[in-house]
Design a protein around this motif. Structure first.
Motif, PDB file in Angstrom:
ATOM      1  N   THR A 278      33.706  94.544 100.147  1.00 57.87           N
ATOM      2  CA  THR A 278      34.633  94.421 101.624  1.00 57.87           C
ATOM      3  C   THR A 278      33.560  94.206 102.753  1.00 57.87           C
ATOM      4  OG1 THR A 278      36.528  95.773 100.514  1.00 57.87           O
ATOM      5  CG2 THR A 278      36.370  95.267 102.895  1.00 57.87           C
ATOM      6  N   LEU A 279      33.879  92.978 103.553  1.00 58.74           N
ATOM      7  CA  LEU A 279      33.282  92.912 104.763  1.00 58.74           C
ATOM      8  C   LEU A 279      33.609  94.100 105.671  1.00 58.74           C
ATOM      9  CD1 LEU A 279      33.396  89.135 105.226  1.00 58.74           C
ATOM     10  CD2 LEU A 279      31.229  90.443 105.240  1.00 58.74           C
ATOM     11  N   SER A 280      32.597  94.361 106.676  1.00 60.73           N
ATOM     12  CA  SER A 280      33.390  95.533 107.674  1.00 60.73           C
ATOM     13  C   SER A 280      33.928  94.497 108.567  1.00 60.73           C
ATOM     14  CB  SER A 280      31.739  95.859 108.352  1.00 60.73           C
ATOM     15  OG  SER A 280      31.096  94.670 109.028  1.00 60.73           O
ATOM     16  N   PRO A 281      34.605  95.418 109.521  1.00 62.80           N
ATOM     17  CA  PRO A 281      35.635  94.484 110.433  1.00 62.80           C
ATOM     18  C   PRO A 281      35.060  93.724 111.364  1.00 62.80           C
ATOM     19  CG  PRO A 281      36.249  97.101 110.384  1.00 62.80           C
ATOM     20  CD  PRO A 281      34.795  96.673 109.454  1.00 62.80           C
ATOM     21  N   ASP A 282      33.679  94.000 111.594  1.00 59.11           N
ATOM     22  CA  ASP A 282      32.763  93.065 112.568  1.00 59.11           C
ATOM     23  C   ASP A 282      31.961  91.985 111.790  1.00 59.11           C
ATOM     24  OD1 ASP A 282      30.551  94.647 111.540  1.00 59.11           O
ATOM     25  OD2 ASP A 282      30.105  95.306 113.237  1.00 59.11           O
TER      26      ASP A 282
ATOM     27  N   SER B 133      39.351  97.139  95.660  1.00 62.24           N
ATOM     28  CA  SER B 133      39.724  96.295  96.963  1.00 62.24           C
ATOM     29  C   SER B 133      39.508  95.027  96.758  1.00 62.24           C
ATOM     30  CB  SER B 133      38.586  96.863  98.145  1.00 62.24           C
ATOM     31  OG  SER B 133      39.150  96.268  99.339  1.00 62.24           O
ATOM     32  N   GLN B 134      40.447  94.352  97.919  1.00 66.43           N
ATOM     33  CA  GLN B 134      40.394  92.923  97.779  1.00 66.43           C
ATOM     34  C   GLN B 134      40.209  92.456  99.194  1.00 66.43           C
ATOM     35  OE1 GLN B 134      40.624  90.754  95.242  1.00 66.43           O
ATOM     36  NE2 GLN B 134      40.628  92.505  94.032  1.00 66.43           N
ATOM     37  N   ASP B 135      38.894  93.010  99.669  1.00 75.88           N
ATOM     38  CA  ASP B 135      38.712  92.624 101.128  1.00 75.88           C
ATOM     39  C   ASP B 135      39.746  92.987 102.121  1.00 75.88           C
ATOM     40  OD1 ASP B 135      36.825  91.911 103.173  1.00 75.88           O
ATOM     41  OD2 ASP B 135      37.569  89.967 103.079  1.00 75.88           O
TER      42      ASP B 135
ATOM     43  N   ASN C  36      40.854  95.729 112.300  1.00 75.45           N
ATOM     44  CA  ASN C  36      39.857  95.717 113.179  1.00 75.45           C
ATOM     45  C   ASN C  36      38.973  97.106 113.275  1.00 75.45           C
ATOM     46  OD1 ASN C  36      41.694  97.301 114.170  1.00 75.45           O
ATOM     47  ND2 ASN C  36      41.661  96.424 116.339  1.00 75.45           N
ATOM     48  N   GLN C  37      39.436  97.914 112.478  1.00 76.29           N
ATOM     49  CA  GLN C  37      38.605  99.325 112.472  1.00 76.29           C
ATOM     50  C   GLN C  37      38.813 100.036 111.129  1.00 76.29           C
ATOM     51  OE1 GLN C  37      39.525 102.192 115.475  1.00 76.29           O
ATOM     52  NE2 GLN C  37      39.441 100.751 117.068  1.00 76.29           N
ATOM     53  N   ASN C  38      39.356  99.519 110.095  1.00 77.40           N
ATOM     54  CA  ASN C  38      39.711 100.273 108.871  1.00 77.40           C
ATOM     55  C   ASN C  38      39.258  99.361 107.620  1.00 77.40           C
ATOM     56  OD1 ASN C  38      40.538 102.776 109.552  1.00 77.40           O
ATOM     57  ND2 ASN C  38      42.339 101.697 110.470  1.00 77.40           N
ATOM     58  N   ILE C  39      38.671  99.909 106.741  1.00 76.76           N
ATOM     59  CA  ILE C  39      38.666  99.291 105.090  1.00 76.76           C
ATOM     60  C   ILE C  39      39.577 100.233 104.276  1.00 76.76           C
ATOM     61  CG2 ILE C  39      37.274  98.743 103.315  1.00 76.76           C
ATOM     62  CD1 ILE C  39      35.092  98.554 105.542  1.00 76.76           C
ATOM     63  N   TYR C  40      40.322  99.500 103.608  1.00 77.81           N
ATOM     64  CA  TYR C  40      41.335 100.090 102.543  1.00 77.81           C
ATOM     65  C   TYR C  40      40.811  99.805 101.147  1.00 77.81           C
ATOM     66  CZ  TYR C  40      43.957  99.790 106.754  1.00 77.81           C
ATOM     67  OH  TYR C  40      44.398 100.263 108.190  1.00 77.81           O
ATOM     68  N   PHE C  41      40.846 100.959 100.478  1.00 77.87           N
ATOM     69  CA  PHE C  41      40.679 100.972  98.817  1.00 77.87           C
ATOM     70  C   PHE C  41      41.776 101.594  98.155  1.00 77.87           C
ATOM     71  CE2 PHE C  41      36.311 101.583 100.948  1.00 77.87           C
ATOM     72  CZ  PHE C  41      35.648 100.483 100.525  1.00 77.87           C
TER      73      PHE C  41
ATOM     74  N   PHE D 225      42.939 104.867  99.817  1.00 76.34           N
ATOM     75  CA  PHE D 225      41.624 105.358 100.669  1.00 76.34           C
ATOM     76  C   PHE D 225      41.421 104.600 101.724  1.00 76.34           C
ATOM     77  CE2 PHE D 225      37.327 106.301 101.233  1.00 76.34           C
ATOM     78  CZ  PHE D 225      37.103 107.562 100.962  1.00 76.34           C
ATOM     79  N   ILE D 226      41.485 105.271 102.981  1.00 77.69           N
ATOM     80  CA  ILE D 226      41.269 104.528 104.111  1.00 77.69           C
ATOM     81  C   ILE D 226      39.903 104.967 104.692  1.00 77.69           C
ATOM     82  CG2 ILE D 226      41.925 104.093 106.429  1.00 77.69           C
ATOM     83  CD1 ILE D 226      44.664 104.704 105.557  1.00 77.69           C
ATOM     84  N   LEU D 227      38.957 104.018 104.708  1.00 79.89           N
ATOM     85  CA  LEU D 227      37.754 104.200 105.531  1.00 79.89           C
ATOM     86  C   LEU D 227      37.749 103.590 106.954  1.00 79.89           C
ATOM     87  CD1 LEU D 227      34.670 105.208 105.059  1.00 79.89           C
ATOM     88  CD2 LEU D 227      34.113 102.715 104.337  1.00 79.89           C
ATOM     89  N   HIS D 228      37.402 104.520 107.917  1.00 76.51           N
ATOM     90  CA  HIS D 228      37.537 104.367 109.242  1.00 76.51           C
ATOM     91  C   HIS D 228      36.266 103.652 109.594  1.00 76.51           C
ATOM     92  CE1 HIS D 228      38.730 104.033 113.345  1.00 76.51           C
ATOM     93  NE2 HIS D 228      37.814 104.863 113.878  1.00 76.51           N
ATOM     94  N   VAL D 229      36.076 102.578 110.103  1.00 77.25           N
ATOM     95  CA  VAL D 229      34.646 101.884 110.450  1.00 77.25           C
ATOM     96  C   VAL D 229      34.899 101.368 111.952  1.00 77.25           C
ATOM     97  CG1 VAL D 229      33.102 100.282 109.996  1.00 77.25           C
ATOM     98  CG2 VAL D 229      34.316 101.112 108.090  1.00 77.25           C
TER      99      VAL D 229
END
Length: 126
Positions: free
Chosen positions: A37-41, A90-92, A96-101, A118-122
């Motif tokens: 998954t790409l990072s939010p930025d 995940s499917q990307d 703007n601040q989280n990645i979801y798995f 699973f929420i990864l805060h970035v």
């Protein structure tokens, strides 16, 4: 695929090899990664290694839960954090601040168990 990262250029319809999903000093062999998954930025890739080839246990039982980042500008691979073992998918999915798995499985059985979000805060990088 199989631990290899590739970039597909849609204009030229060609692939570019970006390298392996683990740091160059890590000689383990990856069977499956279901989360890239790409990072939010959109400067890094985040992924969790799901299954390693024979990591000291029975074949197919190498659920790692290891989170890595791949910097798109520098090609640097960095171990970021250890999560619970299991399968992460995940499917990307990101905002703007989280990645979801999705996560399921665990220590006793990688392929069964309750599915969890699973929420990864970035947070944004300065």
């Amino acid at each position: 695929t199989g631990g290899e990262l590739c970039e597909f250029d849609i204009a030229t319809e060609t692939f570019k090899d970006l390298g392996y999903e683990l740091p160059t000093t890590d000689r383990r062999v990856i069977d499956y990664t279901y989360t890239i998954t790409l990072s939010p930025d959109e400067t890094k890739l985040y992924y969790v290694i799901s299954i390693l080839q024979n990591p000291g246990g029975p074949e197919g039982q190498g659920g790692t839960g290891e989170l890595y980042t791949y910097d798109l500008a520098t090609s640097e691979v960095v171990f970021a954090q250890q999560f619970l073992p299991g399968i992460y998918t995940s499917q990307d999915l990101r905002d703007n601040q989280n990645i979801y798995f999705a996560h399921f499985g665990g220590y006793s059985n990688l392929w069964s168990g309750a599915v969890r979000l699973f929420i990864l805060h970035v947070p944004p990088q300065p």
